[in-house]
Design an enzyme around this catalytic site. Structure first.
Site, PDB file in Angstrom:
ATOM      1  CB  ILE A  15      -0.939  -0.009   1.235  1.00  0.00           C
ATOM      2  CG1 ILE A  15      -1.931  -1.176   1.125  1.00  0.00           C
ATOM      3  CG2 ILE A  15      -1.672   1.311   1.394  1.00  0.00           C
ATOM      4  CD1 ILE A  15      -2.794  -1.168  -0.109  1.00  0.00           C
ATOM      5  CE  LYS A  59      -9.363  -2.422   3.979  1.00  0.00           C
ATOM      6  NZ  LYS A  59      -9.301  -2.708   2.554  1.00  0.00           N
ATOM      7  CB  CYS A  90      -7.203  -7.692   3.213  1.00  0.00           C
ATOM      8  SG  CYS A  90      -5.929  -6.509   2.777  1.00  0.00           S
ATOM      9  CE  LYS A 113      -6.075 -11.190  -5.454  1.00  0.00           C
ATOM     10  NZ  LYS A 113      -6.958 -10.082  -5.521  1.00  0.00           N
ATOM     11  NE  ARG A 151       1.201  -9.905   1.195  1.00  0.00           N
ATOM     12  CZ  ARG A 151       0.829  -8.651   1.399  1.00  0.00           C
ATOM     13  NH1 ARG A 151       1.404  -7.954   2.347  1.00  0.00           N
ATOM     14  NH2 ARG A 151      -0.111  -8.119   0.686  1.00  0.00           N
TER      15      ARG A 151
HETATM   16  N1  LIG Z   1      -2.060  -5.328   0.618  1.00  0.00           N
HETATM   17  C1  LIG Z   1      -3.288  -4.932   0.395  1.00  0.00           C
HETATM   18  O1  LIG Z   1      -3.874  -5.264  -0.630  1.00  0.00           O
HETATM   19  C2  LIG Z   1      -4.006  -4.020   1.377  1.00  0.00           C
HETATM   20  C3  LIG Z   1      -5.220  -3.451   0.977  1.00  0.00           C
HETATM   21  C4  LIG Z   1      -5.852  -2.581   1.845  1.00  0.00           C
HETATM   22  C5  LIG Z   1      -5.310  -2.328   3.090  1.00  0.00           C
HETATM   23  N2  LIG Z   1      -4.129  -2.919   3.474  1.00  0.00           N
HETATM   24  C6  LIG Z   1      -3.618  -2.585   4.798  1.00  0.00           C
HETATM   25  O2  LIG Z   1      -2.524  -1.672   4.651  1.00  0.00           O
HETATM   26  C7  LIG Z   1      -1.562  -1.887   5.690  1.00  0.00           C
HETATM   27  C8  LIG Z   1      -0.218  -2.164   5.060  1.00  0.00           C
HETATM   28  O3  LIG Z   1      -0.313  -3.339   4.308  1.00  0.00           O
HETATM   29  P1  LIG Z   1       0.751  -3.758   3.224  1.00  0.00           P
HETATM   30  O4  LIG Z   1       0.157  -4.873   2.463  1.00  0.00           O
HETATM   31  O5  LIG Z   1       1.264  -2.561   2.508  1.00  0.00           O
HETATM   32  O6  LIG Z   1       1.913  -4.314   4.191  1.00  0.00           O
HETATM   33  P2  LIG Z   1       3.380  -4.781   3.791  1.00  0.00           P
HETATM   34  O7  LIG Z   1       3.768  -5.815   4.769  1.00  0.00           O
HETATM   35  O8  LIG Z   1       3.446  -5.057   2.328  1.00  0.00           O
HETATM   36  O9  LIG Z   1       4.274  -3.457   4.030  1.00  0.00           O
HETATM   37  C9  LIG Z   1       4.399  -2.830   5.256  1.00  0.00           C
HETATM   38  C10 LIG Z   1       5.799  -2.202   5.332  1.00  0.00           C
HETATM   39  O10 LIG Z   1       5.864  -1.432   6.525  1.00  0.00           O
HETATM   40  C11 LIG Z   1       7.191  -1.522   7.032  1.00  0.00           C
HETATM   41  N3  LIG Z   1       7.185  -1.089   8.428  1.00  0.00           N
HETATM   42  C12 LIG Z   1       6.737  -1.752   9.534  1.00  0.00           C
HETATM   43  N4  LIG Z   1       6.849  -0.966  10.624  1.00  0.00           N
HETATM   44  C13 LIG Z   1       7.369   0.222  10.206  1.00  0.00           C
HETATM   45  C14 LIG Z   1       7.704   1.439  10.862  1.00  0.00           C
HETATM   46  N5  LIG Z   1       7.516   1.604  12.164  1.00  0.00           N
HETATM   47  N6  LIG Z   1       8.239   2.432  10.126  1.00  0.00           N
HETATM   48  C15 LIG Z   1       8.437   2.290   8.789  1.00  0.00           C
HETATM   49  N7  LIG Z   1       8.126   1.154   8.114  1.00  0.00           N
HETATM   50  C16 LIG Z   1       7.594   0.148   8.819  1.00  0.00           C
HETATM   51  C17 LIG Z   1       7.567  -2.959   6.793  1.00  0.00           C
HETATM   52  O11 LIG Z   1       8.974  -3.147   6.804  1.00  0.00           O
HETATM   53  C18 LIG Z   1       6.928  -3.213   5.398  1.00  0.00           C
HETATM   54  O12 LIG Z   1       7.846  -2.979   4.355  1.00  0.00           O
HETATM   55  C19 LIG Z   1      -2.098  -3.058   6.516  1.00  0.00           C
HETATM   56  O13 LIG Z   1      -2.824  -2.561   7.598  1.00  0.00           O
HETATM   57  C20 LIG Z   1      -3.035  -3.771   5.557  1.00  0.00           C
HETATM   58  O14 LIG Z   1      -4.041  -4.493   6.227  1.00  0.00           O
HETATM   59  C21 LIG Z   1      -3.466  -3.741   2.644  1.00  0.00           C
END
Ligand SMILES: NC(=O)c1ccc[n+]([C@@H]2O[C@H](COP(=O)([O-])OP(=O)(O)OC[C@H]3O[C@@H](n4cnc5c(N)ncnc54)[C@H](O)[C@@H]3O)[C@@H](O)[C@H]2O)c1
Length: 415
Positions: free
Chosen positions: A15, A213, A267, A326, A333
């Site tokens: 994201i 959400k 998610c 999927k 993941r």
């Molecule tokens: N992937 C999706 O399709 C999706 C869709 C909607 C919402 N979300 C939500 O968005 C959020 C992020 O998801 P994602 O898929 O991008 O996660 P991700 O695991 O791909 O990326 C998260 C990143 O954050 C970094 N991180 C962790 N703690 C940190 C900190 N304190 N400072 C800086 N960086 C830090 C990690 O190293 C990682 O690279 C989650 O809450 C998820 O539920 C994800």
């Protein structure tokens, strides 16, 4: 216009990175922050660590233009966007430690007029928790003001609803919900996202946005659970579930989803638990759907195990079609197919041949096990049983060639 504002995106994953790239592509001065230094180095060299169509090109454009740069700590900015993980613990409760640490990391940098946005999917009340944490640590700022008319900073929750595989398109096309801790905060957040969002931006309060959400993903989970439950009933009654759903969907107001081997990803398999945690007494269907989808994976595993044990002469090799969580993505993941393949590799002595067209390296979880990745379709010719776990588009023509074999189809490839 605030297009030239300095924006700091904390967490550069699925994201955060595309979001940072989108703001940069509209001329904003974006600092991306990640605690993983490997991720920071890769991004600064123009190499995304995630596989998302269109991302590599736009990332390179923005790194070269100088609009985007990655860092291992937050940089003083006008806007801070938090997009860090929000997993669940073994107790199915939200682990907000990443959000808390991200907030801590920006707390000393915050100054008058800043906008702080939470994008991480979070339990209801998390945005207010951020407000309270900031109010405690930064008593010099006026934050806890009911109508926000004179507040020093703005705080909002702005969830993301993109589909992995189409993130770059959907980031701008989808409607968005923004929920400020006050109406003034919502308006500031809306103004920010207008920079790249072409969809409509709907304003509400932070708690409604948080629950919206979670509700969206729980709705998906419940509907998938219904399809999965029907698939197991069909199996008991010796009815072809694909045919059954196809016919039922001829009803003008019925749209049953496709059953599968469970629900994965970061998610849908997680977010409903945040509602259960907030209101365990009421959230009955939501919890049950989670359990049905979770148990479907175990049910599929046992079905395969039975087949391996019942077939004589002995099963030596099984071919597994699909590992991703999927269809048509490389994302492994929380993948139920991964879980099934791993359990089979650990608990049986059969050789497992995997076909997963979206990856070219066997996941490290399988190291040392009797399982290998083979993209050659003819590998399946040697398999005693073929198990279809994920409905990737490449498999439709491929499976036709093996129709004469013993195929366990758990994802509707054979219709
Ligand atoms: N992937 C999706 O399709 C999706 C869709 C909607 C919402 N979300 C939500 O968005 C959020 C992020 O998801 P994602 O898929 O991008 O996660 P991700 O695991 O791909 O990326 C998260 C990143 O954050 C970094 N991180 C962790 N703690 C940190 C900190 N304190 N400072 C800086 N960086 C830090 C990690 O190293 C990682 O690279 C989650 O809450 C998820 O539920 C994800």
């Amino acid at each position: 216009m605030i297009t030239k504002k300095k924006i700091c995106v904390i967490g550069l994953g699925y994201i955060g990175l595309p979001t940072a790239v989108m703001f940069a592509s509209k001329g904003c001065n974006v600092s991306g922050v990640d605690i993983n230094s490997e991720v920071v180095n890769l991004i600064n060299s123009g190499t995304p660590h995630i596989d998302e169509p269109g991302l590599i090109l736009e990332l390179n454009n923005q790194i070269n233009s100088g609009n985007l740069k990655a860092f291992d700590r937050p940089i003083e900015s006008d806007v801070y966007i938090i997009a860090v993980p929000t997993p669940i613990g073994s107790d199915f409760k939200a682990d907000l430690s990443y959000v808390d640490k991200a907030v801590e990391s920006i707390t000393p940098l915050i100054k008058l007029g800043n906008l702080i946005i939470l994008e991480s999917t979070s339990p209801v009340g998390t945005t207010l928790r951020i407000r309270d944490a900031l109010a405690k640590k930064r008593p010099d700022l006026k934050i806890l003001i009911e109508d926000n008319s004179n507040a020093d900073i703005n705080i909002a929750y702005c969830p993301e609803r993109v589909l992995p595989g189409r993130i770059m398109e959907e980031l701008s096309l989808n409607d968005r919900i923004v929920g400020g801790i006050t109406n003034a905060c919502s308006k500031k957040a809306k103004e920010l996202y207008k920079i790249f969002v072409d969809g409509e931006i709907h304003i509400t309060d932070s708690k409604t946005a948080e629950l919206a959400k979670l509700t969206e993903n729980s709705y998906r989970d419940i509907n998938i659970a219904f399809a999965n439950e029907i698939s197991m009933i069909c199996d008991d009654l010796k009815i072809n579930v694909t045919e059954l759903i196809r016919l039922s969907n001829k009803h003008p107001r019925v749209k049953i989803l496709e059953p599968g081997v469970g629900v994965g990803g970061h998610c849908i398999a997680i977010d409903p638990w945040f509602i259960v945690e907030s209101d365990p007494t009421r959230a009955k269907i939501i919890k049950l759907a989670r359990e049905v989808n979770h148990n479907k994976t175990e049910w599929v595993y046992k079905k395969i195990l039975n087949e391996i044990n019942n077939i004589k002469p002995k099963v030596l090799r099984i071919g597994i079609m699909g590992l991703a969580f999927k269809p048509n993505v490389a994302d492994l993941r929380e993948s139920p197919a991964m879980e099934i393949a791993l359990k089979l590799a650990l608990n049986t002595d059969v050789t497992i041949i995997l076909s997963e067209p979206n990856i070219n390296k066997i996941p490290t979880e399988f190291a040392g096990l009797n399982i290998y990745l083979d993209n050659r379709e003819n590998a399946f010719e040697d398999a005693d049983i073929i198990v279809a776990l994920v409905r990737h588009k490449e498999f439709f023509s491929m499976i036709k060639r093996y129709e004469y074999k013993n195929i366990l189809d758990f994802c509707g490839l054979l219709m």
